[in-house]
Design a protein around this motif. Sequence first.
Motif, PDB file in Angstrom:
ATOM      1  N   LYS A  72       0.840  -1.204   0.000  1.00 20.22           N
ATOM      2  CA  LYS A  72       0.000   0.000   0.000  1.00 20.22           C
ATOM      3  C   LYS A  72       0.869   1.244   0.000  1.00 20.22           C
ATOM      4  N   SER A  73       0.382   2.293  -0.681  1.00 18.91           N
ATOM      5  CA  SER A  73       1.149   3.533  -0.665  1.00 18.91           C
ATOM      6  C   SER A  73       0.933   4.252   0.655  1.00 18.91           C
ATOM      7  N   ILE A  74       2.014   4.726   1.224  1.00 15.34           N
ATOM      8  CA  ILE A  74       1.936   5.479   2.488  1.00 15.34           C
ATOM      9  C   ILE A  74       2.936   6.629   2.422  1.00 15.34           C
ATOM     10  N   THR A  78       5.332   9.747   8.013  1.00 14.95           N
ATOM     11  CA  THR A  78       4.287   9.627   9.027  1.00 14.95           C
ATOM     12  C   THR A  78       4.228   8.200   9.549  1.00 14.95           C
ATOM     13  N   GLN A 126       3.084   6.786  -6.002  1.00 12.38           N
ATOM     14  CA  GLN A 126       1.625   6.838  -5.837  1.00 12.38           C
ATOM     15  C   GLN A 126       0.935   6.344  -7.110  1.00 12.38           C
ATOM     16  N   GLY A 148      -3.091  13.313  -2.843  1.00 13.67           N
ATOM     17  CA  GLY A 148      -2.210  13.457  -1.682  1.00 13.67           C
ATOM     18  C   GLY A 148      -0.784  13.826  -2.060  1.00 13.67           C
TER      19      GLY A 148
ATOM     20  N   VAL B  35      -1.679   8.713  11.633  1.00 12.46           N
ATOM     21  CA  VAL B  35      -1.744   9.890  10.757  1.00 12.46           C
ATOM     22  C   VAL B  35      -2.135  11.168  11.503  1.00 12.46           C
ATOM     23  N   ASP B 103      -6.308  11.965   2.248  1.00 11.14           N
ATOM     24  CA  ASP B 103      -5.948  11.650   0.870  1.00 11.14           C
ATOM     25  C   ASP B 103      -5.686  10.142   0.800  1.00 11.14           C
ATOM     26  N   PRO B 104      -5.419   9.592  -0.420  1.00 10.90           N
ATOM     27  CA  PRO B 104      -5.312   8.126  -0.519  1.00 10.90           C
ATOM     28  C   PRO B 104      -4.262   7.515   0.417  1.00 10.90           C
ATOM     29  N   GLN B 105      -3.100   8.142   0.543  1.00 10.75           N
ATOM     30  CA  GLN B 105      -2.062   7.574   1.409  1.00 10.75           C
ATOM     31  C   GLN B 105      -2.509   7.581   2.868  1.00 10.75           C
ATOM     32  N   VAL B 106      -3.179   8.656   3.269  1.00  9.95           N
ATOM     33  CA  VAL B 106      -3.694   8.748   4.644  1.00  9.95           C
ATOM     34  C   VAL B 106      -4.746   7.662   4.874  1.00  9.95           C
ATOM     35  N   ASN B 108      -4.878   4.799   3.455  1.00  9.00           N
ATOM     36  CA  ASN B 108      -4.249   3.477   3.521  1.00  9.00           C
ATOM     37  C   ASN B 108      -3.727   3.152   4.918  1.00  9.00           C
ATOM     38  N   MET B 109      -3.441   4.165   5.720  1.00 10.67           N
ATOM     39  CA  MET B 109      -2.893   3.950   7.056  1.00 10.67           C
ATOM     40  C   MET B 109      -3.915   4.204   8.159  1.00 10.67           C
TER      41      MET B 109
END
Lengths: 172, 293
Positions: A72-74, A78, A126, A148, B35, B103-106, B108-109
Motif C-alpha cells: 500500500k502507498s503510504i 508519518t 503513488q 495526496g 496519521v 488523501d489516498p495515502q492517509v 491506507n494507514m
Amino acid sequence: MAKKKRSSGQKAPPVQGLLPVTMKINGKSHSDMVEPRLLLVHYLREVVGLTGTHVGCETTSCGACTIIYNGKSIKSCTMFAVQADGAELKTIEGLGEEGNLHPIQQAFWDNHGLQCGFCTPGFIMQTYWLLRENPTPTDEEIRQGLGGNLCRCTGYQNIIKSVKAAAKEMKK
Amino acid sequence: MIPRKFEYFAPRSIKEATSLLKKFGPDAKILAGGVSLIPVMKLRFGSPAKIIDINRIPGLEYIRASGGRLNIGALTRHAELERSKTVKDRVFLLSETASVIGDPQVRNMGTIGGSLSHSDPSGDWGAAIIALRGELTIQGPRKRRRMKVDDFLVDTFTSALQPDEILTEISVPIPPARSGGAYMKLERNLGDFATAAVAVQLTIDPKGVCTSAGIGLTAVGPKNLRAEKAENVLVGHPLTPKTLEEAAAAAAEDAQPIPDPLRGSAEYKKEMTRVYARRGIERAISRAKGGKK
C-alpha cells in the motif's frame, strides 16, 4: 544536516533504547538498530542510504515521501521505522534504473510530467499503487488518486497525461 | 521535524496492551494508523513518553455483517471501508464518508478507531456514526463496556476512554429497506479538514413519510454534533421541499461553530451547514428511493 552514515565493519557505539528492525526494501533484507523516534523516511535516506525518497513538507501533506509499504502507498514521514519491522517496502530505487526505466518513469519522461523533479519519486510511487488498484483510471480518478501529492511546477496537466500514458503502456 | 524521545512497545494482544496502559497511565498513548498522532508528536504539540503500537495485535481489522448490524474492528483502515463491497451494499454512508477522508495515502494507514478516539471535531467518522446511531465497544484491563457514540465523544480531542482503555469495535445497525445515507463535505482542497460537513441517514415509508432520521455534523462545534432539532423536523413528516428547508435551517441552528482563521467565520460555517444539510437530505432521499442503503 545529513547524519554520518555508519560505515560497514565499524560498530556503532551502543546507544540506550535502540531497537532492532529488519525489513525487506526493494527485495533486499536490511537489519539495523534504530531509535524508536526515527521516522521511516529518515531511516531509508540516512541509514539505508536510499535518497530517492524525498522529504518535502514533513507534515503528511505533500506526498514526496510516498513509498509502498506491504503493498500500500503510504507517506513515510508519518511512520516510525520501528513500525516497519518485518515489512516489505518498495521505493523509487526498486522500480527501474537508468537505461531500463519502469513504464511509469518512462511515461513521466516522455510526457514532461516533471520540471524540477523534487516531487516526482512520490508521484511515481503513488501512480504505481494507483495503477495496481485501478489499471484504467479516468481523469477524475487520477486526480483523486494523486490528491495526496503536491507539485509546484507542472500545473499537473502533464502528470495526468503521464499517468494515462503509463496506464496504456502497462496494459499492453 | 523530529519527535521527542519515547519508549516503544508493540503488544501482541489486547490484554497485553491494556496492562501496559494500566501500568503507564496518562504517560502512554496508543499508536494506531498514526496519521494524527505522529504529526502531533513531530510538531511537539504532544510528547507521550510511552507509545503502545497496537498494529501487531491480530484480529482488530475486520468488517462483519451479523444479526442486523455491521461490526467493524477499530483498526480497520479507512481505505478498507472505502472499497469494501459489504460496506457499500449495506451501509453506503460509511463508504462515502471513508472516501473523503484525508488523501489516498492517509486512508491506507488511518483507522476508524484511531480517528474516533482522537475525537477531533473535524474528524469525519464521528458525524457518520452519530447519523447511524452507532455503538462502540471499549476494553479495559478487566472490564468491557459498550456505549453510544454520542456519549463517547465528550469534547474537543476528548473521548470517554480512560487512560487504560482501548476502543475495539464500532457497531452500526444495518439500515432497513427504503433507507438512504449521504456524507456531504465542504473542503478547501482535497486532503484538507472539513470547513463543514453533514452526515445524513434516513428511512422513508412507502407513503413518503420519514420514519427515522440521523444527522451528524463535522467541524461546526467542540465535537461532532447530533443535529437533533433537524432530525425532529424530519421524523413523522412527509419530505416536502418545505420540510427539507426547515430541517436544513434547524441543522444550522444545531451547529455551534467558532470562527476558524483558515476556513471561515462562524456565520459562514452555519450557512454552509444549512446548504450541505439540505443537499445531504436530498441525496439521502434519492438513495432511499433508489433502494441504495
